[in-house]
Enzyme design. Structure first.
Site, PDB file in Angstrom:
ATOM      1  N   ASP A 348     -34.215 -11.742 -33.421  1.00  9.16           N
ATOM      2  CA  ASP A 348     -34.184 -12.537 -32.259  1.00  9.16           C
ATOM      3  C   ASP A 348     -35.315 -13.549 -32.453  1.00  9.16           C
ATOM      4  O   ASP A 348     -36.400 -13.478 -32.927  1.00  9.16           O
ATOM      5  CB  ASP A 348     -34.887 -11.491 -31.187  1.00  9.16           C
ATOM      6  N   GLU A 377     -31.506 -15.781 -35.118  1.00  8.30           N
ATOM      7  CA  GLU A 377     -31.693 -16.951 -34.225  1.00  8.30           C
ATOM      8  C   GLU A 377     -32.676 -18.156 -34.722  1.00  8.30           C
ATOM      9  O   GLU A 377     -33.878 -17.938 -34.906  1.00  8.30           O
ATOM     10  CB  GLU A 377     -31.794 -16.810 -32.774  1.00  8.30           C
TER      11      GLU A 377
END
Ligand code: CA
Length: 672
Positions: A348, A377
């Site tokens: 994340d 990400e």
């Protein structure tokens, strides 16, 4: 031994304040690195040793409890001694099941109890760690558990799933609703007889289930699981403990561990690998997080004015670049691989992490198993004090070793920007996104036919290899694809929007990067237009299994596309050089709503000449086929590797908004 020498050398540079027996440090960077891998609990049936690294602490103490009920006082409080820079103490006897906390004194003040960051088990709501004999947590056959066979990253078909969403729907037919065990049940069906849950995942043919946060997070109250609660779980509390609300008994540390392992084994037995969504970029709490109470300031980055920096937009950001934070992240990931047999990780807000840490963990994990899948990400949610050049941002993907990044380029090229819900993409009417879609088709790699000055968010190929690009059109964030198309294309019929939906998924599943699907998108998943459902109800978030039968055409379409991809290496050539060699685009058509390319002589593919044609326009159009005889195997609503309709030569009419694949038939080429 070498590590120990280095450590002693480090110690000798510390400024020692003679009025205090403890060393004082001018900066966090001066903290000595603890070189051993035994922080946390070392359990044996005769004694348990506890270790906490906290160099600036003046004192540290351990509290032991018989229960995880917070109102009940400790039965023992024990001083810890500083050894090798870590606070340690040993408790005799079999401590299996004992709950515990740590507390430190700094600047003359006790800071409050906290859970050991290295705790491997915890009680209800994770407020206390728990000593457990991990051998007791292995389910039957665990020693025989093996990762399903898997080749290279672009062979993956990732299915992004929230544990609770899969089973909580009343029509799931699943007994353990909302639980890890809900992913283990076989033979479950809807009232109409459609398969659900694990059987559905098997039917779809996905290779990896990517679980939204399944470590212990903070927001769901595990003490009142009889009331409806929901959260995605991006608020980490105990990184090395499974989430209690997904277990059948949050108070019993062993239950959540065992049930997580049963889930992994059930998925492995079904041929599916398990990816965990990990959130090492921030903690759910800030001032009173476990890190902050036990090792103040060390785990976080700060602004120049001394406030917590906040690149996560969640109140803080983790200083992954500090050596003991990097070590923590690395050891945590190793633990999930070794103890739980996890097969991959999705990072994340990976753009908060420093590049060196990502490469360090990649090297370590690939040393354990080279097929572990790593992606994240490549962005942050706000400014960070760590310079862009040092962070694992998408643009820095070439500096990452075997770590992939999500392609927001192709995501938004296909459907329009997630930040502007009315905006359209290639599948929904945009005329200026074709080049960005082509960039997605080559997995964000360098290809001589791509005009890199015409890509929506990138000016250069950011993936050195297609295995470093995750192609997707939707995920848990933002609107579901189906909801998005309803917002951007309100005047189009439902049937038209279904065509858009299928064209988007067909593009993802035939492109050269790693394809990633949001769970339920194959049945046109809707969250009723909810754009950010992180704490919305089950009614919003659940996969609604009755929709599977209602959208059987699209379910079959996605299933068959996955099978097509798996059967044909041409769609996963695997490296940049091969893509350049075997994949060639036709010129873009002036209206910007048409893409066609050919994959020829892909190694080991039975199909030696493949023509892929994407018509984004809501109108039928004439296609002139290349020379030869062709068999269509994909159109806007059907996949059939044996052929759709009669063989073709010359030209044909393409359906509006459709993906199409034609294969040059053997009759027209010499046999080989
Ligand atoms: Ca929890």
């Amino acid at each position: 031994m070498v590590a120990r020498l280095v450590y002693l050398l480090c110690l000798s540079f510390i400024f020692v304040n003679c009025s205090d027996p403890r060393p004082q440090y001018n900066t966090l960077e001066d903290y000595p690195v603890y070189p051993y891998a035994d922080l946390g609990v070392t359990y044996t049936p005769t004694a348990t040793t506890f270790k906490l690294w906290s160099p600036a602490a003046q004192e540290a103490r351990l509290r032991l409890y018989d229960t995880d009920v917070r109102e009940v006082a400790p039965h023992t409080t024990q001083k810890m001694q500083e050894v090798d820079g870590a606070w340690t103490t040993t408790v005799d006897g079999d401590q299996d099941g004992t709950y515990y906390t740590f507390e430190i004194k700094q600047n003359g003040r006790w800071l409050g109890e906290a859970t050991d960051p290295y705790a491997t088990a915890a009680g209800t709501n994770g407020w206390r760690g728990q000593v457990v004999n991990l051998l007791d947590t292995d389910p039957t056959g665990w020693e025989d558990d093996r990762r399903p066979a898997f080749g290279t990253p672009t062979d993956a078909v990732i299915y992004e799933l929230h544990v609770r969403d899969l089973s909580i729907d009343p029509n799931s037919g699943i007994k353990h609703k909302g639980k890890f065990l809900g992913l283990t049940e076989r033979g479950t069906v809807t009232p109409n007889g459609d398969t659900t849950g694990l059987d559905h995942l098997i039917d779809m043919g996905v290779t990896h289930v990517h679980l939204l946060p399944s470590f212990d997070y903070w927001s769901v109250d595990e003490a009142r699981l009889d009331s409806a609660q929901y959260n995605w779980g991006y608020d980490p509390q105990n990184y090395n403990v499974p989430e209690g609300s997904y277990s059948t008994d949050p108070a019993n540390g062993k239950a959540r561990i065992r049930e997580f392992k049963i889930m992994v084994k059930a998925l492995h037995d079904a041929g599916i690998r398990v990816v965990m969504d990990v959130v090492y970029n921030h903690t759910g709490r800030t001032e009173n997080s476990n890190f902050q109470l036990l090792i103040p300031d060390y785990f976080y980055r700060f602004n120049e004015d001394g406030t917590f920096s906040n690149a996560s937009a969640c109140g803080n950001e983790i200083a992954s670049d500090r050596p003991m934070v990097r070590k923590y992240i690395r050891e945590s990931l190793e633990y999930w691989v070794d103890e739980y047999h996890v097969d991959g990780f999705r990072f994340d807000l990976m753009g908060i992490h420093d590049i060196a840490t990502m490469n360090d963990v990649a090297e370590t994990l690939h040393g354990i198993d080279s097929t572990i899948l790593l992606y994240g990400e490549g962005w942050a949610a706000g400014p960070s004090p760590l310079p862009d050049s040092l962070r694992a941002l998408k643009v820095n993907t070439p500096k990452l070793r075997r770590v992939a990044a999500f392609s927001d380029d192709v995501r938004d090229a296909l459907k329009g920007s997630v930040f502007n819900p009315e905006e359209r993409g290639f599948v929904s009417g945009a005329t200026d996104r074709a080049e960005s879609v082509r960039f997605g088709i080559v997995g964000a790699t360098r290809h001589p036919q791509i005009a890199y000055d015409s890509i929506n968010y990138s000016s250069a190929p950011w993936a050195p290899e297609p295995s470093q690009c995750v192609n997707y059109v939707s995920c848990h964030d933002n609107h579901t694809l189906w909801d998005r198309l309803a917002i951007s294309n309100p005047r189009d019929s439902r049937a038209t929007r279904e065509r858009m939906h299928r064209l988007a998924l067909a593009t993802v599943l035939t492109s050269q990067g790693i394809p990633f699907l949001h769970a339920g998108t194959e049945m046109l998943r809707s969250k009723g237009g909810n754009e950010n459902s992180y704490n919305s109800s089950d009614a919003v978030n659940a996969i609604k299994w009755e929709t599977k039968g209602q959208h059987a055409t699209t379910v079959a379409y996605v299933r068959d596309l996955i099978a097509l991809r798996k059967a044909h290496p041409a769609f996963r050539l695997g490296n940049t050089e091969r893509i350049v060699q075997h994949l060639s685009f036709d010129k873009l058509v002036e209206d910007g709503q048409f893409i066609s390319y050919r994959i020829q002589d892909a190694p080991t593919d039975q199909w030696s000449d493949i023509y892929v044609v994407l018509n984004g326009k809501n109108a039928s159009r004439e296609l002139i086929l290349p020379e030869g005889t062709w068999q269509q195997v994909l159109d806007g609503s059907e996949v059939n590797a044996q052929g759709i309709g009669e063989s073709l030569t010359g030209s044909l009419r393409l359906a509006p908004i459709s993906a199409n694949i034609f294969v040059r038939t053997a009759a027209a080429e010499p046999s080989r």
